[in-house]
Scaffold this motif. Structure first.
Motif, PDB file in Angstrom:
ATOM      1  N   LYS A   8      -8.655 -18.732   0.355  1.00 27.17           N
ATOM      2  CA  LYS A   8      -7.662 -19.461  -1.477  1.00 27.17           C
ATOM      3  C   LYS A   8      -7.143 -20.062  -0.837  1.00 27.17           C
ATOM      4  O   LYS A   8      -7.042 -22.106  -0.665  1.00 27.17           O
ATOM      5  CB  LYS A   8      -9.221 -19.961  -2.542  1.00 27.17           C
ATOM      6  N   LYS A   9      -6.247 -19.676  -1.434  1.00 25.36           N
ATOM      7  CA  LYS A   9      -4.520 -19.707  -1.307  1.00 25.36           C
ATOM      8  C   LYS A   9      -4.313 -20.498   0.142  1.00 25.36           C
ATOM      9  O   LYS A   9      -3.409 -21.344   0.155  1.00 25.36           O
ATOM     10  CB  LYS A   9      -3.977 -18.625  -1.166  1.00 25.36           C
ATOM     11  N   ALA A  10      -4.490 -19.936   0.692  1.00 27.65           N
ATOM     12  CA  ALA A  10      -4.335 -20.367   2.307  1.00 27.65           C
ATOM     13  C   ALA A  10      -4.788 -21.751   2.362  1.00 27.65           C
ATOM     14  O   ALA A  10      -4.525 -22.116   3.382  1.00 27.65           O
ATOM     15  CB  ALA A  10      -4.754 -19.286   3.859  1.00 27.65           C
ATOM     16  N   LEU A  11      -6.297 -21.722   2.530  1.00 25.05           N
ATOM     17  CA  LEU A  11      -7.050 -22.842   2.849  1.00 25.05           C
ATOM     18  C   LEU A  11      -6.649 -23.991   1.690  1.00 25.05           C
ATOM     19  O   LEU A  11      -6.571 -25.429   2.642  1.00 25.05           O
ATOM     20  CB  LEU A  11      -8.802 -22.914   2.750  1.00 25.05           C
ATOM     21  N   GLU A  12      -5.950 -23.961   0.539  1.00 28.22           N
ATOM     22  CA  GLU A  12      -5.701 -24.871  -0.331  1.00 28.22           C
ATOM     23  C   GLU A  12      -4.131 -25.349   0.407  1.00 28.22           C
ATOM     24  O   GLU A  12      -3.841 -26.717   0.212  1.00 28.22           O
ATOM     25  CB  GLU A  12      -5.688 -24.050  -1.481  1.00 28.22           C
ATOM     26  N   ASN A  13      -4.147 -24.342   0.669  1.00 30.21           N
ATOM     27  CA  ASN A  13      -2.073 -24.369   0.926  1.00 30.21           C
ATOM     28  C   ASN A  13      -1.872 -24.974   2.326  1.00 30.21           C
ATOM     29  O   ASN A  13      -1.636 -26.402   2.062  1.00 30.21           O
ATOM     30  CB  ASN A  13      -1.493 -23.566   1.442  1.00 30.21           C
ATOM     31  N   ALA A  15      -4.517 -27.305   3.652  1.00 34.62           N
ATOM     32  CA  ALA A  15      -5.406 -28.325   3.977  1.00 34.62           C
ATOM     33  C   ALA A  15      -4.234 -29.281   2.753  1.00 34.62           C
ATOM     34  O   ALA A  15      -3.717 -30.593   3.139  1.00 34.62           O
ATOM     35  CB  ALA A  15      -7.499 -28.287   2.567  1.00 34.62           C
ATOM     36  N   TYR A  16      -3.111 -29.350   1.651  1.00 32.55           N
ATOM     37  CA  TYR A  16      -2.279 -29.347   1.708  1.00 32.55           C
ATOM     38  C   TYR A  16      -1.455 -30.513   2.272  1.00 32.55           C
ATOM     39  O   TYR A  16      -1.022 -31.637   2.356  1.00 32.55           O
ATOM     40  CB  TYR A  16      -2.092 -29.249   0.160  1.00 32.55           C
ATOM     41  N   ALA A  17      -0.944 -29.278   3.389  1.00 30.44           N
ATOM     42  CA  ALA A  17       0.214 -29.485   4.013  1.00 30.44           C
ATOM     43  C   ALA A  17      -0.542 -30.472   4.990  1.00 30.44           C
ATOM     44  O   ALA A  17       0.179 -31.526   5.345  1.00 30.44           O
ATOM     45  CB  ALA A  17       0.315 -27.915   4.847  1.00 30.44           C
ATOM     46  N   SER A  18      -1.494 -30.196   5.087  1.00 32.47           N
ATOM     47  CA  SER A  18      -2.086 -31.127   6.653  1.00 32.47           C
ATOM     48  C   SER A  18      -2.273 -33.205   6.251  1.00 32.47           C
ATOM     49  O   SER A  18      -2.256 -33.445   6.453  1.00 32.47           O
ATOM     50  CB  SER A  18      -3.595 -30.604   6.866  1.00 32.47           C
ATOM     51  N   ARG A  19      -2.489 -32.496   4.318  1.00 32.39           N
ATOM     52  CA  ARG A  19      -2.941 -33.968   3.917  1.00 32.39           C
ATOM     53  C   ARG A  19      -1.383 -34.999   3.909  1.00 32.39           C
ATOM     54  O   ARG A  19      -1.302 -35.442   3.744  1.00 32.39           O
ATOM     55  CB  ARG A  19      -3.590 -33.789   2.461  1.00 32.39           C
ATOM     56  N   ARG A  66      -5.247 -26.127  11.349  1.00 30.04           N
ATOM     57  CA  ARG A  66      -5.170 -27.621  10.334  1.00 30.04           C
ATOM     58  C   ARG A  66      -6.891 -26.795  10.049  1.00 30.04           C
ATOM     59  O   ARG A  66      -7.489 -26.228  10.774  1.00 30.04           O
ATOM     60  CB  ARG A  66      -5.426 -28.953  10.873  1.00 30.04           C
ATOM     61  N   PRO A  67      -7.471 -27.212   9.176  1.00 32.80           N
ATOM     62  CA  PRO A  67      -8.637 -27.623   8.122  1.00 32.80           C
ATOM     63  C   PRO A  67      -9.509 -28.206   9.466  1.00 32.80           C
ATOM     64  O   PRO A  67      -9.064 -29.063  10.007  1.00 32.80           O
ATOM     65  CB  PRO A  67      -8.325 -28.052   7.251  1.00 32.80           C
ATOM     66  N   THR A  68     -10.522 -27.835   9.765  1.00 33.02           N
ATOM     67  CA  THR A  68     -11.744 -28.388   9.925  1.00 33.02           C
ATOM     68  C   THR A  68     -12.612 -29.149   8.849  1.00 33.02           C
ATOM     69  O   THR A  68     -12.266 -29.518   8.074  1.00 33.02           O
ATOM     70  CB  THR A  68     -12.572 -27.164  10.388  1.00 33.02           C
ATOM     71  N   GLU A  69     -13.842 -30.120   9.186  1.00 33.24           N
ATOM     72  CA  GLU A  69     -14.036 -30.825   9.253  1.00 33.24           C
ATOM     73  C   GLU A  69     -14.786 -30.158   6.611  1.00 33.24           C
ATOM     74  O   GLU A  69     -14.391 -30.597   6.367  1.00 33.24           O
ATOM     75  CB  GLU A  69     -15.249 -31.687   9.402  1.00 33.24           C
ATOM     76  N   LEU A  70     -15.827 -28.987   7.909  1.00 30.96           N
ATOM     77  CA  LEU A  70     -16.417 -28.079   7.040  1.00 30.96           C
ATOM     78  C   LEU A  70     -14.571 -27.836   5.692  1.00 30.96           C
ATOM     79  O   LEU A  70     -15.242 -27.178   4.922  1.00 30.96           O
ATOM     80  CB  LEU A  70     -17.121 -26.896   7.067  1.00 30.96           C
ATOM     81  N   GLY A  71     -13.830 -27.035   6.343  1.00 33.23           N
ATOM     82  CA  GLY A  71     -12.822 -26.919   6.049  1.00 33.23           C
ATOM     83  C   GLY A  71     -12.298 -27.446   4.675  1.00 33.23           C
ATOM     84  O   GLY A  71     -12.447 -27.283   3.724  1.00 33.23           O
ATOM     85  N   LYS A  72     -11.926 -28.629   5.139  1.00 31.91           N
ATOM     86  CA  LYS A  72     -11.934 -29.998   3.677  1.00 31.91           C
ATOM     87  C   LYS A  72     -13.237 -30.450   2.834  1.00 31.91           C
ATOM     88  O   LYS A  72     -12.502 -30.557   1.271  1.00 31.91           O
ATOM     89  CB  LYS A  72     -11.810 -31.539   4.666  1.00 31.91           C
ATOM     90  N   LYS A  73     -14.071 -29.922   3.175  1.00 28.13           N
ATOM     91  CA  LYS A  73     -14.840 -29.756   2.484  1.00 28.13           C
ATOM     92  C   LYS A  73     -14.988 -28.407   1.299  1.00 28.13           C
ATOM     93  O   LYS A  73     -15.143 -29.067  -0.299  1.00 28.13           O
ATOM     94  CB  LYS A  73     -16.437 -30.076   2.794  1.00 28.13           C
ATOM     95  N   ASN A  75     -12.327 -26.883   0.648  1.00 26.44           N
ATOM     96  CA  ASN A  75     -11.176 -27.338  -0.405  1.00 26.44           C
ATOM     97  C   ASN A  75     -11.428 -27.965  -1.631  1.00 26.44           C
ATOM     98  O   ASN A  75     -11.085 -28.537  -2.867  1.00 26.44           O
ATOM     99  CB  ASN A  75     -10.158 -27.363   0.611  1.00 26.44           C
ATOM    100  N   ASP A  76     -12.081 -28.688  -1.361  1.00 23.06           N
ATOM    101  CA  ASP A  76     -12.211 -30.337  -1.760  1.00 23.06           C
ATOM    102  C   ASP A  76     -13.487 -29.989  -3.060  1.00 23.06           C
ATOM    103  O   ASP A  76     -12.584 -30.248  -3.779  1.00 23.06           O
ATOM    104  CB  ASP A  76     -12.914 -31.430  -1.160  1.00 23.06           C
ATOM    105  N   GLU A  77     -13.848 -29.127  -3.227  1.00 25.48           N
ATOM    106  CA  GLU A  77     -15.318 -28.873  -3.789  1.00 25.48           C
ATOM    107  C   GLU A  77     -14.292 -27.597  -4.648  1.00 25.48           C
ATOM    108  O   GLU A  77     -14.454 -27.258  -5.851  1.00 25.48           O
ATOM    109  CB  GLU A  77     -16.273 -27.421  -3.193  1.00 25.48           C
TER     110      GLU A  77
END
Length: 80
Positions: A8-13, A15-19, A66-73, A75-77
């Motif tokens: 969770k921490k990795a995906l969140e970080n 995704a944030y860095a990518s945005r 970088r997050p995939t489209e699924l990863g972005k979804k 993370n948003d959830e």
């Protein structure tokens, strides 16, 4: 999808860095998304289809993520 605390921490970080990156479609190198996120966690997220890896455009020759489209979804959830 059930993720552990490190995932969770990795995906969140990432995704944030990518945005917030100058180039949101670029791969983010490990030093830019926080400490304590290792290869095992990154590879598990790749296996789940939440991250992809590739060469960074900004940091030539460095491997990034970088997050995939699924990863972005996912993370948003998590952020809701």
């Amino acid at each position: 999808m059930k993720l552990n605390k490190r995932q969770k921490k990795a995906l969140e970080n990432i995704a944030y860095a990518s945005r917030t990156s100058i180039s949101p479609d670029d791969y983010i190198i490990p030093g830019k998304f926080g400490s304590g996120i290792g290869d095992v966690t990154l590879n598990s997220l790749i296996d789940l289809g939440l991250l992809e890896s590739g060469p960074s455009k900004r940091y030539y020759g460095s491997k990034g993520y970088r997050p995939t489209e699924l990863g972005k979804k996912v993370n948003d959830e998590m952020l809701k």
